[in-house]
Scaffold this motif. Structure first.
Motif, PDB file in Angstrom:
ATOM      1  N   ARG A 181       0.826  -1.204   0.000  1.00 61.11           N
ATOM      2  CA  ARG A 181       0.000   0.000   0.000  1.00 61.11           C
ATOM      3  C   ARG A 181       0.863   1.257   0.000  1.00 61.11           C
ATOM      4  NH1 ARG A 181      -5.166   0.748   3.589  1.00 61.11           N
ATOM      5  NH2 ARG A 181      -5.811  -0.673   1.959  1.00 61.11           N
ATOM      6  N   ASP A 182       1.921   1.258   0.823  1.00 54.21           N
ATOM      7  CA  ASP A 182       2.824   2.414   0.866  1.00 54.21           C
ATOM      8  C   ASP A 182       3.422   2.673  -0.513  1.00 54.21           C
ATOM      9  OD1 ASP A 182       2.324   2.536   3.525  1.00 54.21           O
ATOM     10  OD2 ASP A 182       4.256   1.692   4.168  1.00 54.21           O
ATOM     11  N   PHE A 183       3.762   1.568  -1.165  1.00 55.65           N
ATOM     12  CA  PHE A 183       4.384   1.703  -2.478  1.00 55.65           C
ATOM     13  C   PHE A 183       3.400   2.298  -3.488  1.00 55.65           C
ATOM     14  CE2 PHE A 183       5.074  -0.046  -6.699  1.00 55.65           C
ATOM     15  CZ  PHE A 183       6.317   0.479  -6.956  1.00 55.65           C
ATOM     16  N   HIS A 184       2.156   1.841  -3.412  1.00 54.25           N
ATOM     17  CA  HIS A 184       1.145   2.382  -4.331  1.00 54.25           C
ATOM     18  C   HIS A 184       0.978   3.884  -4.132  1.00 54.25           C
ATOM     19  CE1 HIS A 184      -0.803  -1.840  -4.757  1.00 54.25           C
ATOM     20  NE2 HIS A 184       0.353  -1.717  -5.373  1.00 54.25           N
ATOM     21  N   GLU A 185       0.997   4.300  -2.858  1.00 51.83           N
ATOM     22  CA  GLU A 185       0.893   5.732  -2.592  1.00 51.83           C
ATOM     23  C   GLU A 185       2.061   6.496  -3.199  1.00 51.83           C
ATOM     24  OE1 GLU A 185       0.346   6.301   1.597  1.00 51.83           O
ATOM     25  OE2 GLU A 185      -1.596   5.279   1.482  1.00 51.83           O
ATOM     26  N   LEU A 186       3.237   5.863  -3.083  1.00 51.11           N
ATOM     27  CA  LEU A 186       4.434   6.506  -3.628  1.00 51.11           C
ATOM     28  C   LEU A 186       4.316   6.676  -5.142  1.00 51.11           C
ATOM     29  CD1 LEU A 186       7.379   7.471  -3.256  1.00 51.11           C
ATOM     30  CD2 LEU A 186       8.087   5.099  -3.494  1.00 51.11           C
ATOM     31  N   VAL A 187       3.814   5.644  -5.810  1.00 56.52           N
ATOM     32  CA  VAL A 187       3.658   5.713  -7.267  1.00 56.52           C
ATOM     33  C   VAL A 187       2.685   6.833  -7.635  1.00 56.52           C
ATOM     34  CG1 VAL A 187       2.763   4.507  -9.293  1.00 56.52           C
ATOM     35  CG2 VAL A 187       4.305   3.330  -7.723  1.00 56.52           C
TER      36      VAL A 187
END
Lengths: 309, 284
Positions: A181-187
């Motif tokens: 989820r954190d990664f998706h936010e970063l993208v």
């Protein structure tokens, strides 16, 4: 996400072919990625996703076809081009004695000569460590980081130079749900705030649906589908499945017209109806249907037809 | 090109960082200690042996030769291993993905392996001077010779290590393609016994490679003039030493960038991935 993608496409590929010996991996790939778009490349193992990305990154020479990335041919593009492109790599034990802070500082340095007033390069190391959620681990030896933390570091290294175009090859493999989820936010942040164009591959269809403005399905060496998740789902007949039961008997029927079908069903069956369930086709259904169709060997172009269930 | 200069600066700093990290790593400290203790024990047990007809004690004669061999060995095998490993673990690929990254990477390697020579030579040199007498016969001029022989030897052998590291198919093969030939070469290069003890053709082979000449150069720096009778042709052949080492250095400077470029061109993510899978199987 906005849909006004202006100017030249950041990636344009036409007739891309790749053969290893007599084995054809890519037999004619065509697609474009426009500025600021997030595009996801899907496909079964061995379909050539990694090969395609490596050609676009300039790490591999294609056998044929025309490839333009940020206006240049990646095979011959120079260091100034390299400074505008970010690559997230899946390494596994390099720089074990270094700390994330040291490594980002060292690798980021290479972008300093390419900094411009509009786009300052590289990112501030502390800011970036915070962005990828590594501030607590910034001064630990990299060898002692967990798999997920290492991948965050890989992402940080990939974007340290504030790239205009970012390549991500299976970025979330091995992530736990929180890290994912954190990664998706970063993208999303990279795409929205920085206007970074992103091309990623994944096996996770939910991820593709969540992140991508557009999805490409690569199978048998070519792109067989190109569109948003909704558009792709509509391409496969029977966008929904209606399941119902009349007493002990159960029925399934695929349909495009859910409302009409259910209305008729209720009119016909009336009180006999004991159970009713409508299931919308997911991207997964669409993907599996498309891949199966093209792996079966027929269809050079995406022909639309009824899919037997 | 300022970006190139900038990358070389980053490479120098990278080499220095790697050097500091290596000094702090118990694994590397262990390696230096092991080599030093092994060498000193060997010299200690031979401390009362006198080389026939010269009045020289064995440690006096052998120390410069061993230092030369360590230099040649370390500077070839060190980069060969490092490069082969970093091709597989993704270090190299990370630099390939950066503007001017390969220039920085190679500068870092050269810096690191040159610096690594200091602890490996000093850990032997310093205790030797405490344990044995009469090691340096040439005074300040001798130390000057040590300095230029070490620098020239470095330039002659470092490229060899880089080339081996670029060409070996995998890290495990560095043993076969790097370690074995270098050890054989050390054995025939007059390090542990004078080269005259060997057959003529073996002497000829040894004189093609840098190891023999580095040893010879260092002996000329440390030993008394009378010891020259132990050498081929009863001469230190300083001119030939410069010539042979210089030729290797020039050849290295010409060939290595090409080999490195070819190797870098082939480097890709799937290659790293394949190496990772191979290594997982290795563990199982």
């Amino acid at each position: 996400m906005s849909s006004d993608y202006s100017g030249e496409p950041v990636i344009s590929v036409s007739g891309l072919r790749m053969a290893y010996g007599t084995r054809d991996i890519l037999t004619g790939v065509d697609f474009e990625v426009r500025q600021g778009e997030v595009v996801c490349l899907l496909g079964p193992n061995g379909a050539g996703k990694t090969t395609t990305i490596e050609i676009l990154e300039g790490f591999r020479l294609p056998s044929g076809g025309d490839v333009r990335v940020l206006g240049e041919d990646p095979a011959t593009a120079g260091d100034a081009w390299r400074a505008r492109v970010g690559v997230v790599l899946q390494s596994w034990r390099d720089h074990g004695r270094w700390t994330p802070r040291m490594l980002l500082g060292s690798l980021g340095g290479y972008f300093v000569p390419y900094s411009t007033p509009e786009r300052t390069r590289p990112y501030d190391v502390d800011e970036l460590l915070h962005t990828v959620g590594l501030d607590e681990h910034a001064d630990r030896k990299i060898a002692t980081l967990s798999g997920g933390q290492r991948r965050r570091l890989d992402v940080a290294v990939g974007i340290i130079g504030r790239p205009e175009l970012l390549f991500l090859d299976e970025p979330t493999a091995g992530f736990d749900p929180q890290a994912r989820r954190d990664f998706h936010e970063l993208v999303h942040r990279l795409s929205d705030l920085e206007g970074t164009s992103i091309l990623l591959t994944t096996h996770d269809l939910a991820e593709a649906e969540k992140l991508a403005d557009r999805i490409l399905i690569l199978t048998n060496g070519r792109i067989v589908a190109d569109g948003s998740a909704d558009e792709l789902t509509r391409q496969v007949a029977g966008t929904a499945e209606v399941r119902w039961a009349c007493g002990p008997e159960r029925f399934v029927h695929p349909t495009d017209d859910v409302v009409g079908f259910v209305r008729r069903l209720v009119e016909q069956q009336g009180d006999e109806l004991t159970d009713l369930e409508v299931r919308k086709a997911t991207l997964e259904d669409t993907y599996l249907a498309m891949v199966q169709r093209f792996e079966a060997g027929h269809g050079a172009a995406p022909v639309l037809e009824e899919v037997p269930r | 090109m300022s970006a190139t200069r900038y990358a070389i600066g980053l490479g120098l700093r990278r080499g220095w960082t790697e050097f500091l990290l290596s000094l702090r790593s118990p694994q590397d400290q262990g390696f230096y200690l092991f080599t030093a203790v092994g060498t000193l024990v060997f010299l200690w047990f031979n401390r009362d042996n006198e080389l026939e007809g010269t009045g020289l004690m064995y440690p006096t004669w052998a120390l410069p030769s061993i230092l030369g061999a360590l230099l040649a060995f370390g500077v070839v095998i060190g980069p060969a291993f490092a490069l082969a490993m970093e091709r597989e673990d993704g270090t190299l690929l990370r630099h390939k993905a950066l503007p001017h990254g390969m220039q920085g990477y190679v500068t870092g390697q050269l810096t690191y392996h040159s610096l690594s020579l200091l602890p490996s030579l000093l850990t032997i040199l310093v205790p030797s001077f405490l344990l044995f007498d009469d090691l340096m016969h040439q005074g300040a001029a001798g130390w000057l010779t040590v300095a230029w022989v070490v620098v020239l030897g470095l330039l002659a052998t470092l490229p060899l290590g880089m080339v081996i590291g670029s060409l070996v198919p995998s890290t495990q093969k560095v043993g076969t393609w790097g370690m074995l030939p270098v050890m054989l070469l050390t054995a025939i290069s007059g390090i542990f016994f004078p080269i005259q003890a060997l057959w003529g053709w073996v002497q000829a082979v040894a004189q093609v490679f840098p190891t023999y000449w580095i040893g010879l150069g260092l002996r000329s720096a440390f030993l008394p003039d009378s010891a020259v009778t132990l050498e081929l042709g009863d001469s230190w052949r300083t001119g030939a030493t410069v010539l042979v080492l210089g030729a290797w250095a020039v050849a290295g400077a010409l060939v290595t960038p090409r080999v490195l470029r070819r190797m870098a061109r082939r480097q890709s993510g799937s290659q790293v991935e394949a190496a990772r899978e191979a290594s997982l199987q290795w563990v199982r």
